[in-house]
Design a protein around this motif. Structure first.
Motif, mmCIF file in Angstrom:
data_model
loop_
_atom_site.group_PDB
_atom_site.id
_atom_site.type_symbol
_atom_site.label_atom_id
_atom_site.label_comp_id
_atom_site.label_asym_id
_atom_site.label_seq_id
_atom_site.Cartn_x
_atom_site.Cartn_y
_atom_site.Cartn_z
ATOM 1 N N TRP A 127 0.848 -1.199 0.000
ATOM 2 C CA TRP A 127 0.000 0.000 0.000
ATOM 3 C C TRP A 127 0.886 1.253 0.000
ATOM 4 N N ARG A 128 1.987 1.171 0.738
ATOM 5 C CA ARG A 128 2.942 2.288 0.740
ATOM 6 C C ARG A 128 3.484 2.530 -0.669
ATOM 7 N N GLN A 129 3.861 1.441 -1.346
ATOM 8 C CA GLN A 129 4.415 1.575 -2.692
ATOM 9 C C GLN A 129 3.398 2.205 -3.639
ATOM 10 N N MET A 130 2.152 1.786 -3.530
ATOM 11 C CA MET A 130 1.110 2.363 -4.380
ATOM 12 C C MET A 130 0.964 3.857 -4.114
ATOM 13 N N ALA A 131 0.929 4.242 -2.845
ATOM 14 C CA ALA A 131 0.806 5.664 -2.510
ATOM 15 C C ALA A 131 1.958 6.462 -3.113
ATOM 16 N N GLY A 132 3.166 5.896 -3.047
ATOM 17 C CA GLY A 132 4.323 6.578 -3.614
ATOM 18 C C GLY A 132 4.187 6.794 -5.114
ATOM 19 N N ARG A 133 3.607 5.831 -5.817
ATOM 20 C CA ARG A 133 3.422 5.972 -7.270
ATOM 21 C C ARG A 133 2.462 7.104 -7.604
ATOM 22 N N TRP A 134 1.572 7.440 -6.675
ATOM 23 C CA TRP A 134 0.635 8.534 -6.898
ATOM 24 C C TRP A 134 1.177 9.868 -6.381
ATOM 25 N N GLY A 135 2.449 9.889 -6.024
ATOM 26 C CA GLY A 135 3.060 11.144 -5.594
ATOM 27 C C GLY A 135 2.782 11.505 -4.154
ATOM 28 N N ILE A 136 2.380 10.516 -3.354
ATOM 29 C CA ILE A 136 2.121 10.748 -1.934
ATOM 30 C C ILE A 136 3.413 10.559 -1.146
ATOM 31 N N GLU A 137 3.695 11.450 -0.222
ATOM 32 C CA GLU A 137 4.842 11.299 0.676
ATOM 33 C C GLU A 137 4.419 10.432 1.860
ATOM 34 N N VAL A 138 5.115 9.326 2.052
ATOM 35 C CA VAL A 138 4.733 8.370 3.086
ATOM 36 C C VAL A 138 5.731 8.383 4.235
ATOM 37 N N ASP A 139 5.238 8.702 5.426
ATOM 38 C CA ASP A 139 6.015 8.533 6.658
ATOM 39 C C ASP A 139 5.748 7.100 7.107
ATOM 40 N N PHE A 140 6.711 6.209 6.843
ATOM 41 C CA PHE A 140 6.517 4.769 7.050
ATOM 42 C C PHE A 140 7.226 4.346 8.328
ATOM 43 N N MET A 141 6.446 4.142 9.382
ATOM 44 C CA MET A 141 7.024 3.763 10.664
ATOM 45 C C MET A 141 7.475 2.306 10.606
ATOM 46 N N PRO A 142 8.747 2.024 10.884
ATOM 47 C CA PRO A 142 9.257 0.654 10.742
ATOM 48 C C PRO A 142 8.647 -0.292 11.766
ATOM 49 N N GLY A 143 8.529 -1.558 11.371
ATOM 50 C CA GLY A 143 8.027 -2.594 12.260
ATOM 51 C C GLY A 143 8.769 -3.890 12.031
ATOM 52 N N ASP A 144 8.560 -4.868 12.920
ATOM 53 C CA ASP A 144 9.296 -6.130 12.837
ATOM 54 C C ASP A 144 8.471 -7.265 12.228
ATOM 55 N N TRP A 145 7.269 -6.956 11.717
ATOM 56 C CA TRP A 145 6.376 -7.929 11.084
ATOM 57 C C TRP A 145 5.864 -8.976 12.093
ATOM 58 N N ARG A 146 5.906 -8.675 13.373
ATOM 59 C CA ARG A 146 5.483 -9.682 14.356
ATOM 60 C C ARG A 146 4.403 -9.162 15.298
ATOM 61 N N ARG A 147 3.798 -8.025 14.930
ATOM 62 C CA ARG A 147 2.736 -7.446 15.747
ATOM 63 C C ARG A 147 1.986 -6.425 14.897
ATOM 64 N N GLY A 148 0.885 -5.904 15.435
ATOM 65 C CA GLY A 148 0.120 -4.898 14.724
ATOM 66 C C GLY A 148 0.624 -3.496 15.019
ATOM 67 N N VAL A 149 -0.194 -2.522 14.674
ATOM 68 C CA VAL A 149 0.153 -1.116 14.877
ATOM 69 C C VAL A 149 0.191 -0.788 16.372
ATOM 70 N N ASP A 150 1.168 0.000 16.769
ATOM 71 C CA ASP A 150 1.251 0.492 18.145
ATOM 72 C C ASP A 150 0.519 1.841 18.206
ATOM 73 N N PRO A 151 -0.683 1.884 18.802
ATOM 74 C CA PRO A 151 -1.432 3.142 18.829
ATOM 75 C C PRO A 151 -0.679 4.272 19.518
ATOM 76 N N ALA A 152 0.100 3.957 20.539
ATOM 77 C CA ALA A 152 0.847 5.001 21.254
ATOM 78 C C ALA A 152 1.876 5.653 20.339
ATOM 79 N N ALA A 153 2.515 4.853 19.491
ATOM 80 C CA ALA A 153 3.508 5.408 18.565
ATOM 81 C C ALA A 153 2.838 6.307 17.528
ATOM 82 N N VAL A 154 1.620 5.910 17.089
ATOM 83 C CA VAL A 154 0.869 6.748 16.158
ATOM 84 C C VAL A 154 0.516 8.079 16.818
#
Length: 401
Positions: free
Chosen positions: A95-122
């Motif tokens: 989804w990030r890659q698609m947004a980039g193709r449309w000229g969107i600047e993506v602030d992509f918070m890194p993750g370890d692929w072993r959990r969901g989104v951390d609401p506190a970090a958001v």
């Protein structure tokens, strides 16, 4: 290779299509400008609102889920806009890659692929955005590549607590109809989904559930679109029609799938998926293998991703299972390719279906020489027996009271 018996499709989507849905789709194509079609269109649009748990508009595209992703972007954002996304897995990355193709600047918070989104970090990132440059927060509800869900209600609370006006856009492609999801209650602005997961249909339908705030953004954003334009869909949708030729027979199937979900009751559908997921994890734990998701609050009810022991290739194991037991398991994607296999337990899946699938996995582990402790299926069976006995006891108490 000729394989006898029913093929077990235990990937996390496309999910098996129930016989009822197949029979519903076995209809002649009708005039998509006729009163009969208008009735069908109104029925599925209203039914879809029930599944998204929204009183607002739901738009149905003849598309894949990827198309529905694109529709969410081009209707709400403008080139140069900034969005916040979280690296929860393969599909968040796409989804990030698609947004980039449309000229969107993506602030992509890194993750370890072993959990969901951390609401506190958001919340922290949004609080830091004093100028409100971030126009949308985009999260994947159920990350199909990892077997981790994100707590969307808590993400919404984080946005509100930060006092930030960003839109909330959520990918529900592999969760809708299988995991509790509340578009209105969680104040989601765009929910993206598709037909071949919890809706138990073949691929071919994409969905956007949209809020009034999202629709307002669509009226002033600068992104070009034609096929994906919400307003062009909403005009004829008011009477059950579409601006171009719809996927008529898939809509027949959608009507039947919605009926099945509502007959069972959404709460019971969600509880069934939770129960089957817990039974699967019970088997995995007994085998001595590791579930990829490390945060228990984020365990997916839709699938379980299992890590292979060092020195053993997940794709080689999947081939053993397919060749010997006529069962398809999900592969590992990108960062976890060859490292995990995925067991789907969504859609038309019950206790016996799951136990058969787990039996195939356990036999496959033995045939492939993967180190494990036998008896995982028995452990899952005992778990399900206890749950069934508990439910039966509660029923008898009510009946006898």
């Amino acid at each position: 290779m000729m394989r006898q018996g029913r093929h077990f499709l235990q990937i996390p989507g496309p999910s098996p299509v129930p016989d009822r849905v197949l029979r519903a789709m076995d209809m002649p194509v009708i005039d998509h400008r006729s009163p009969e079609f208008g009735e069908l269109g109104r029925t599925v649009l209203e039914g879809s609102r029930t599944i998204f748990q929204t009183a607002g508009s739901v738009i149905i595209f003849p598309s894949s889920g990827t198309g529905a992703w694109e529709a969410a972007i081009v209707n709400t954002l403008s080139p140069g806009d900034k969005v916040l996304m979280v690296e929860t897995g393969h599909f968040a990355t796409l989804w990030r890659q698609m947004a980039g193709r449309w000229g969107i600047e993506v602030d992509f918070m890194p993750g370890d692929w072993r959990r969901g989104v951390d609401p506190a970090a958001v919340e922290q990132r949004l609080t830091e955005d004093k100028a409100h440059q971030i126009k949308a927060v985009m999260v994947v509800h159920n990350e199909t590549s990892t077997g981790a869900t994100s707590r969307v209600g808590e993400v919404r609370a984080a946005i509100d607590h930060a006092g930030h006006p960003a839109l909330l856009m959520v990918d529900t492609i592999s969760s809708l109809g299988s995991v509790d999801y509340r578009h209105d209650e969680w104040k989601v602005d765009v929910s993206v989904s598709c037909s071949q997961k919890g809706f138990m249909l073949p691929p071919g339908l994409g969905f956007n559930a949209i809020s009034d705030k999202a629709r307002a953004a669509a009226k002033v954003n600068l992104m070009p679109r034609s096929y994906w334009d919400w307003e062009e869909m909403l005009k004829p949708n008011a009477n059950g029609f579409f601006p171009y030729t719809p996927a008529t027979n898939l809509l027949y199937g959608l009507r039947e799938a919605i009926a099945m979900l509502l007959e069972e009751g959404l709460d019971k559908v969600f509880a069934r998926h939770q129960r089957l997921a817990a039974a699967t994890r019970t088997a995995v734990e007994h085998w001595g293998l590791e579930v990829l998701c490390q945060e228990p609050r984020d365990y997916s009810p839709v699938l379980t991703a299992v890590l292979m022991p060092p020195g053993h290739d997940a794709d080689a194991f999947r081939k053993v299972v397919l060749d010997n037991f006529n069962m398809s398991l999900g592969s590992g994607l990108s960062k976890v390719a060859g490292k995990v296999f995925r067991i789907g337990h969504l859609g038309e899946c019950n206790d016996l279906t799951l136990l058969a699938a787990l039996t195939g996995v356990e036999m496959g582990l033995s045939v492939a020489g993967v180190p494990h402790r036998a008896g995982g299926v028995d452990a899952a069976m005992k778990f399900l027996e206890q749950r069934t006995a508990s439910n039966a006891g509660a029923h008898l108490k009510v009946v006898g009271s």
